[in-house]
Design a protein around this motif. Structure first.
Motif, short mmCIF file in Angstrom:
data_model
loop_
_atom_site.label_atom_id
_atom_site.label_comp_id
_atom_site.label_asym_id
_atom_site.label_seq_id
_atom_site.Cartn_x
_atom_site.Cartn_y
_atom_site.Cartn_z
N THR A 43 -20.70 -8.92 10.03
CA THR A 43 -19.88 -9.29 11.18
C THR A 43 -18.40 -9.19 10.82
OG1 THR A 43 -21.59 -10.75 12.07
CG2 THR A 43 -19.34 -11.12 12.83
N LEU A 44 -18.06 -9.62 9.61
CA LEU A 44 -16.68 -9.50 9.16
C LEU A 44 -16.27 -8.03 9.03
CD1 LEU A 44 -14.03 -10.61 8.12
CD2 LEU A 44 -15.09 -10.95 5.88
N LEU A 45 -17.15 -7.21 8.48
CA LEU A 45 -16.84 -5.78 8.37
C LEU A 45 -16.74 -5.12 9.73
CD1 LEU A 45 -19.11 -4.74 5.36
CD2 LEU A 45 -16.65 -5.13 5.35
N ASP A 46 -17.50 -5.60 10.70
CA ASP A 46 -17.48 -5.03 12.04
C ASP A 46 -16.19 -5.34 12.80
OD1 ASP A 46 -19.90 -3.79 11.77
OD2 ASP A 46 -21.07 -5.35 12.78
N CYS A 47 -15.35 -6.20 12.23
CA CYS A 47 -14.07 -6.49 12.89
C CYS A 47 -13.15 -5.27 12.90
CB CYS A 47 -13.37 -7.67 12.19
SG CYS A 47 -14.20 -9.26 12.44
N GLN A 48 -13.39 -4.31 12.01
CA GLN A 48 -12.71 -3.01 11.98
C GLN A 48 -11.19 -3.14 12.04
OE1 GLN A 48 -14.65 -0.76 15.08
NE2 GLN A 48 -16.57 -0.64 13.97
N ASP A 49 -10.56 -2.87 13.20
CA ASP A 49 -9.10 -2.88 13.28
C ASP A 49 -8.52 -4.22 12.87
OD1 ASP A 49 -9.21 -0.30 14.14
OD2 ASP A 49 -9.00 -0.77 16.26
N GLU A 50 -9.17 -5.31 13.31
CA GLU A 50 -8.67 -6.64 12.94
C GLU A 50 -8.75 -6.86 11.44
OE1 GLU A 50 -10.60 -7.00 17.06
OE2 GLU A 50 -11.07 -6.04 15.15
N LEU A 51 -9.77 -6.27 10.81
CA LEU A 51 -9.93 -6.43 9.37
C LEU A 51 -8.78 -5.77 8.61
CD1 LEU A 51 -11.71 -7.50 7.10
CD2 LEU A 51 -12.98 -5.35 7.15
N LEU A 52 -8.26 -4.66 9.14
CA LEU A 52 -7.12 -4.00 8.50
C LEU A 52 -5.90 -4.92 8.52
CD1 LEU A 52 -7.47 -0.38 9.93
CD2 LEU A 52 -8.09 -1.19 7.65
N GLY A 53 -5.68 -5.58 9.64
CA GLY A 53 -4.58 -6.52 9.72
C GLY A 53 -4.77 -7.71 8.80
N LEU A 54 -6.00 -8.17 8.71
CA LEU A 54 -6.31 -9.28 7.82
C LEU A 54 -6.09 -8.90 6.37
CD1 LEU A 54 -7.55 -12.11 7.30
CD2 LEU A 54 -9.80 -11.00 7.26
N ALA A 55 -6.50 -7.69 6.01
CA ALA A 55 -6.34 -7.24 4.62
C ALA A 55 -4.88 -7.18 4.21
CB ALA A 55 -7.01 -5.88 4.44
N ALA A 56 -3.99 -6.98 5.18
CA ALA A 56 -2.56 -6.95 4.87
C ALA A 56 -2.00 -8.35 4.65
CB ALA A 56 -1.80 -6.25 5.98
N GLN A 57 -2.72 -9.36 5.15
CA GLN A 57 -2.23 -10.74 5.04
C GLN A 57 -2.82 -11.49 3.87
OE1 GLN A 57 0.17 -11.95 7.11
NE2 GLN A 57 0.24 -9.91 8.03
N VAL A 58 -3.94 -11.03 3.35
CA VAL A 58 -4.61 -11.76 2.27
C VAL A 58 -4.95 -10.80 1.13
CG1 VAL A 58 -5.65 -13.39 3.91
CG2 VAL A 58 -6.96 -11.39 3.16
N GLU A 59 -5.23 -11.37 0.01
CA GLU A 59 -5.77 -10.60 -1.12
C GLU A 59 -7.28 -10.85 -1.17
OE1 GLU A 59 -5.96 -10.68 -6.00
OE2 GLU A 59 -4.41 -11.83 -4.96
N ILE A 60 -8.05 -9.80 -0.97
CA ILE A 60 -9.50 -9.94 -1.03
C ILE A 60 -9.91 -9.92 -2.50
CG2 ILE A 60 -11.72 -8.98 -0.34
CD1 ILE A 60 -10.38 -7.84 2.13
N ALA A 61 -10.19 -11.09 -3.03
CA ALA A 61 -10.45 -11.23 -4.46
C ALA A 61 -11.90 -10.95 -4.81
CB ALA A 61 -10.07 -12.63 -4.92
N HIS A 62 -12.82 -11.21 -3.87
CA HIS A 62 -14.24 -10.96 -4.11
C HIS A 62 -14.94 -10.80 -2.77
CE1 HIS A 62 -18.16 -11.27 -6.22
NE2 HIS A 62 -18.54 -11.83 -5.09
N PHE A 63 -15.56 -9.64 -2.58
CA PHE A 63 -16.32 -9.36 -1.35
C PHE A 63 -17.17 -8.13 -1.65
CE2 PHE A 63 -15.84 -8.54 3.54
CZ PHE A 63 -17.20 -8.74 3.69
N THR A 64 -18.34 -8.34 -2.18
CA THR A 64 -19.17 -7.26 -2.68
C THR A 64 -19.51 -6.23 -1.61
OG1 THR A 64 -20.11 -8.77 -4.30
CG2 THR A 64 -21.28 -6.71 -3.94
N GLU A 65 -19.66 -6.67 -0.35
CA GLU A 65 -19.99 -5.75 0.74
C GLU A 65 -18.85 -4.78 1.03
OE1 GLU A 65 -22.56 -5.22 2.72
OE2 GLU A 65 -23.95 -6.79 2.13
#
Length: 282
Positions: A43-65
């Motif tokens: 569901t998080l991966l399906d956020c698509q465009d929103e996920l790109l914006g989120l990735a710019a705001q946070v450091e994804i330290a661990h997310f195996t998927e």
């Protein structure tokens, strides 16, 4: 004086541009998997465009998927999917909790034990022998328990799977430091907002909407099906009144046992409903 050269005009020396300020470190997000189907992570991966914006705001330290990055803690936010079903996971969740400033459980497995919690009401050794050719090599616990049974949890996000809109609201709220606005009312209110005809009143279709927390947008009743209780019980579910209505619609004790034994079978409100149905039958 005649013939004297004019004095040069001294201009102010241009100031050097200021050194750019070092940007503050981005919050560190970790996503963890325990016993589950991975649907909430998807569901998080399906956020698509929103996920790109989120990735710019946070450091994804661990997310195996999503990434092979695996950075050691501490973490500002940890999202945990899945239930605790093995001795190793019981130890691992303790380490994750110790390294996480905020820990959020996502989905029915993490919040209530998931469908695998059906083992809680049966002989897990019998299940294991029926499924595995060499059950002696399978290390498992007798029960499937939610994350909150092992460590303190800061917030729970319900659903099987979770709702994309609720997930984005949660992450946005955590980033700006406010309380997430997640509804606590029942699916019946969502049906009213969508203009759905009540499937139980109009068609006699069994429905768990009156006792189930909102979050799905009442998708099943919108298509003429009864609610299956994917988001678990509301805070104070009146399952006694609902089971009485379900019996009037022709549902027997076995049916009542089955309808409360799905995604959130170990949720206290639904577990109590199953026990009450057995007592009435006996």
């Amino acid at each position: 004086m005649a013939g004297q050269a004019p004095r040069p005009v001294l201009l102010p020396y241009p100031s050097l541009p200021a050194e750019p300020a070092t940007p503050p470190p981005r919050p560190r997000l970790a996503v963890w998997k325990f016993a589950s189907c991975d649907g909430c992570q998807l569901t998080l991966l399906d956020c698509q465009d929103e996920l790109l914006g989120l990735a710019a705001q946070v450091e994804i330290a661990h997310f195996t998927e999503a990434t092979s990055a695996d950075t050691e803690g501490p973490y500002d936010v940890s999202l945990v999917e899945g239930s605790v079903t093995t001795p190793q996971d019981a130890e691992r969740i303790q380490r994750i909790r110790a390294e996480s400033k905020t820990l959020v459980t996502i989905g029915a497995c993490a919040t209530f034990g998931g469908v695998q919690a059906l083992r809680n009401f049966a002989d897990v050794a019998e299940f294991r022998a029926a499924v595995y050719a060499s059950p002696e090599y399978v290390a498992t616990l007798a029960t499937s328990t939610p994350i909150a049974s092992h460590v303190p949890v800061d917030f729970e996000l319900r659903g099987c799977p979770i709702d994309k809109g609720q997930l984005l609201e949660l992450l946005t709220a955590l980033l700006v430091g406010r309380k997430p606005q997640i509804p606590g009312h029942s699916v019946c209110e969502e049906c009213k907002r969508r203009g759905n005809t009540c499937v139980m009143v109009a068609h006699g279709t069994p429905c768990l909407g009156p006792v189930t927390q909102a979050g799905c947008g009442a998708i099943c009743p919108a298509y003429g099906r009864g609610c299956y209780g994917c988001f678990g019980p509301v805070a104070e579910p009146n399952t006694v009144a609902l089971t009485g209505q379900l019996r009037r619609l022709g549902m027997d004790t076995a049916g009542l046992q089955r309808v409360f034994a799905t995604f959130n079978v170990a949720a206290p409100g639904f577990t109590q409903a199953r026990e009450d149905s057995s007592e009435i039958s006996s």
